[in-house]
Scaffold this motif. Sequence first.
Motif, PDB file in Angstrom:
ATOM      1  N   ILE A 167      -3.865   5.801 -11.977  1.00  0.00           N
ATOM      2  CA  ILE A 167      -5.239   5.341 -11.880  1.00  0.00           C
ATOM      3  C   ILE A 167      -5.456   3.870 -12.065  1.00  0.00           C
ATOM      4  CG2 ILE A 167      -6.433   4.550 -14.047  1.00  0.00           C
ATOM      5  CD1 ILE A 167      -5.630   6.656 -16.315  1.00  0.00           C
ATOM      6  N   PHE A 168      -4.008   3.724 -12.202  1.00  0.00           N
ATOM      7  CA  PHE A 168      -3.958   1.856 -11.167  1.00  0.00           C
ATOM      8  C   PHE A 168      -4.447   2.077  -9.719  1.00  0.00           C
ATOM      9  CE2 PHE A 168      -1.916  -1.614 -10.109  1.00  0.00           C
ATOM     10  CZ  PHE A 168      -2.290  -2.924 -10.097  1.00  0.00           C
ATOM     11  N   LEU A 220      -8.394   2.639  -9.322  1.00  0.00           N
ATOM     12  CA  LEU A 220      -8.743   1.601  -9.781  1.00  0.00           C
ATOM     13  C   LEU A 220      -8.691   0.858  -8.556  1.00  0.00           C
ATOM     14  CD1 LEU A 220      -9.094   0.827 -12.981  1.00  0.00           C
ATOM     15  CD2 LEU A 220     -10.573   1.258 -11.730  1.00  0.00           C
ATOM     16  N   MET A 221      -7.799   0.891  -7.845  1.00  0.00           N
ATOM     17  CA  MET A 221      -7.506  -0.327  -7.083  1.00  0.00           C
ATOM     18  C   MET A 221      -8.204  -0.335  -5.362  1.00  0.00           C
ATOM     19  SD  MET A 221      -5.921  -3.453  -8.441  1.00  0.00           S
ATOM     20  CE  MET A 221      -5.610  -2.951  -9.683  1.00  0.00           C
ATOM     21  N   ILE A 222      -8.217   0.569  -5.425  1.00  0.00           N
ATOM     22  CA  ILE A 222      -8.830   1.745  -3.577  1.00  0.00           C
ATOM     23  C   ILE A 222      -9.792   2.058  -3.683  1.00  0.00           C
ATOM     24  CG2 ILE A 222      -6.195   2.556  -3.057  1.00  0.00           C
ATOM     25  CD1 ILE A 222      -7.008   5.360  -3.968  1.00  0.00           C
ATOM     26  N   GLY A 223     -10.043   1.821  -5.028  1.00  0.00           N
ATOM     27  CA  GLY A 223     -12.050   1.818  -5.007  1.00  0.00           C
ATOM     28  C   GLY A 223     -12.333   3.966  -5.215  1.00  0.00           C
ATOM     29  N   LEU A 277      -6.387   1.101   3.212  1.00  0.00           N
ATOM     30  CA  LEU A 277      -5.340  -0.549   2.858  1.00  0.00           C
ATOM     31  C   LEU A 277      -4.550  -0.151   3.961  1.00  0.00           C
ATOM     32  CD1 LEU A 277      -6.694   0.296  -0.176  1.00  0.00           C
ATOM     33  CD2 LEU A 277      -5.011  -1.201  -0.811  1.00  0.00           C
ATOM     34  N   THR A 337       1.243  -3.358   4.153  1.00  0.00           N
ATOM     35  CA  THR A 337       2.397  -3.756   2.864  1.00  0.00           C
ATOM     36  C   THR A 337       1.124  -2.839   1.664  1.00  0.00           C
ATOM     37  OG1 THR A 337       2.831  -5.234   4.212  1.00  0.00           O
ATOM     38  CG2 THR A 337       2.844  -5.844   1.961  1.00  0.00           C
ATOM     39  N   ALA A 338       0.025  -3.499   1.468  1.00  0.00           N
ATOM     40  CA  ALA A 338      -1.029  -3.275   0.327  1.00  0.00           C
ATOM     41  C   ALA A 338      -0.600  -1.539   0.147  1.00  0.00           C
ATOM     42  CB  ALA A 338      -1.788  -3.042   0.407  1.00  0.00           C
ATOM     43  N   VAL A 368       2.900  -1.675  -1.527  1.00  0.00           N
ATOM     44  CA  VAL A 368       3.098  -1.505  -2.671  1.00  0.00           C
ATOM     45  C   VAL A 368       1.976  -0.850  -3.984  1.00  0.00           C
ATOM     46  CG1 VAL A 368       1.871  -4.174  -4.020  1.00  0.00           C
ATOM     47  CG2 VAL A 368       2.385  -4.165  -2.021  1.00  0.00           C
ATOM     48  N   LEU A 369       0.828  -0.575  -3.202  1.00  0.00           N
ATOM     49  CA  LEU A 369       0.674   0.916  -4.570  1.00  0.00           C
ATOM     50  C   LEU A 369       1.173   1.803  -4.747  1.00  0.00           C
ATOM     51  CD1 LEU A 369      -3.656  -0.534  -3.394  1.00  0.00           C
ATOM     52  CD2 LEU A 369      -2.320  -0.596  -5.537  1.00  0.00           C
ATOM     53  N   LEU A 384       4.631   1.542  -4.598  1.00  0.00           N
ATOM     54  CA  LEU A 384       4.895   1.383  -5.525  1.00  0.00           C
ATOM     55  C   LEU A 384       4.623   1.258  -7.068  1.00  0.00           C
ATOM     56  CD1 LEU A 384       8.459  -0.007  -6.766  1.00  0.00           C
ATOM     57  CD2 LEU A 384       6.964  -2.497  -6.150  1.00  0.00           C
ATOM     58  N   VAL A 429      10.672   0.609  -4.243  1.00  0.00           N
ATOM     59  CA  VAL A 429      10.330   0.256  -3.129  1.00  0.00           C
ATOM     60  C   VAL A 429      10.889   0.258  -1.543  1.00  0.00           C
ATOM     61  CG1 VAL A 429      10.354  -1.909  -1.970  1.00  0.00           C
ATOM     62  CG2 VAL A 429      10.122  -1.770  -4.758  1.00  0.00           C
TER      63      VAL A 429
END
Lengths: 221, 221, 221
Positions: free
Chosen positions: A53-54, A57-60, A121, A124-125, A128-129, A131, A164
């Motif tokens: 879910i996180f 939300l971050m990627i829309g 994205l 790198t992003a 991170v997402l 992870l 990672v």
Amino acid sequence: MVQDLYAPSLQHALDVAGIFVFAISGALLAVRKNFDVFGIAVLAEVTALGGGIFRDLMIGAVPPAAFTDLGYFLTPLVVTVLVFFLHPEVERLQLGVNIFDAAGLGLFCVTGAVKAYAYGLGLTASAVLGLATAVGGGVLRDVLANEVPSLLRWDRDLYAVPAVVGATLVVLFIDHGMLNGATATLAVVTVFILRLLAMRYHWRAPRAWNRRSEVAEREEG
Amino acid sequence: MVQDLYAPSLQHALDVAGIFVFAISGALLAVRKNFDVFGIAVLAEVTALGGGIFRDLMIGAVPPAAFTDLGYFLTPLVVTVLVFFLHPEVERLQLGVNIFDAAGLGLFCVTGAVKAYAYGLGLTASAVLGLATAVGGGVLRDVLANEVPSLLRWDRDLYAVPAVVGATLVVLFIDHGMLNGATATLAVVTVFILRLLAMRYHWRAPRAWNRRSEVAEREEG
Amino acid sequence: MVQDLYAPSLQHALDVAGIFVFAISGALLAVRKNFDVFGIAVLAEVTALGGGIFRDLMIGAVPPAAFTDLGYFLTPLVVTVLVFFLHPEVERLQLGVNIFDAAGLGLFCVTGAVKAYAYGLGLTASAVLGLATAVGGGVLRDVLANEVPSLLRWDRDLYAVPAVVGATLVVLFIDHGMLNGATATLAVVTVFILRLLAMRYHWRAPRAWNRRSEVAEREEG
């Protein structure tokens, strides 16, 4: 389209399996914290679906997949029923649970990174997402249970570092046009093995600790 | 259009009333935790608006209504002033506060589910988001106050279960094309009465508890 | 277009500087909590970027800037390395850290409010989101570290109130068509000076406290 690593039905089965094992860790913590059956269900859902879910939300990607796929939502409820009645047995299977959890960790960091990249994205992003997809649910679980997130504690075997490595592998594969079912599986297996080794040999990350105690001693002395 | 259950002005008045009572529980906890007046305001805002903001993020209704309706934002500030000066009186009215809180619980789970459905979510997801609208603010309140969410604790009278019943009723009404002002009110009243009964008779949800202690005793013995 | 207060390269340099100082407070708390190096990195990232991510989610600016600007992401990692090796020295520079933190507070509440307004939010909501940009990361830091947010505690020098003043100034400037590089800088400096004065003279916000103890005494007596 990078998202189709596996046949959709296989992908979905893997996702549900990952949700299943993550939900177990949430449900078991709820039992240890003496929560009622509703609290067990909430912690199972949050642990299993929170990371995804996180990321969504971050990627829309709204509504998040957790709210559009009924199987994703029902799986933690099945786990709730199982753990409610069988928690002593599940606790005793802790080693088995941890092994499946390691597989879930690998799967989620790979599919999370791939989905983030598919939504535009950067590399790198996306890593991170990936992870965050893999470890975010566990962090939310610990925050709701009012505990220091086990992810951040020095006295736990490496958990995030394997993820990672896996997420980094995935974006390297993407960057070199080499991402496919085989290389994605390689990344998942790498995370899985690193996490098993971390548990077996109690690998830990270093703390910024010794120098502070030296200073403290010097100041006290 | 399922969202127009009531006349807009009535709907808005009900929303503000629900925000008002939820803000009280946040402000009172802040006073008990010895927070300063700014902390009281933050906890009042978060408790009153957190559930709706969570729902709006999930369904893609950005900016959330909490940021577009000035009345929604100002109401918890009014509560902050009231509780700042009158908290002993408000504490003494705890029973009254709880009764209004039960009404807010019913209202928010119904309007939350209806809004989620209006944004295209499925029936189950709409019920879940109705529940999240009603209880999410209280969870955020407890997380910010560094307490185990009272929602998850076994030693509290049923709070979420009435909301689950209400949200389920709403989506059943939607599914059968029966949702209107009367049936929505029926769902709100059902939650309200169930919550009052839970408080009156100290209804609690079961824990997965006894078997673990048996096992512990067996292992100790 | 209100967003271009400064030349883009200056704006970016200021943002990175603000992220740098906020990351220090996250990394230092992680060291004090005895987290491992990964935990230090997570807390540095969350503290530095959490407020901006929250604002971007609320205004629908996805993916958040934290995920599209590599410099934003890498800065807290640089801080992690610095604090990992040099934390006793950084701790000893606490006063210097606090002064830079005050500057970051001013900068973030101003740029946060301006960005929210540029995305179409109202004046009040823009001020609130400016405040949230400035203090949100610190709240997330404390929640992850399982501590009561220092923002809410009465026994800390005023932190949010200077940011409230600054965000209010910004939206007043916007409302009167007076926002430009000079007035924005004035708002930043106002926050900065108020925060320094709050630290110097230990300004605190009042609690709703005395009356409760009076009542308690009356009830006990």
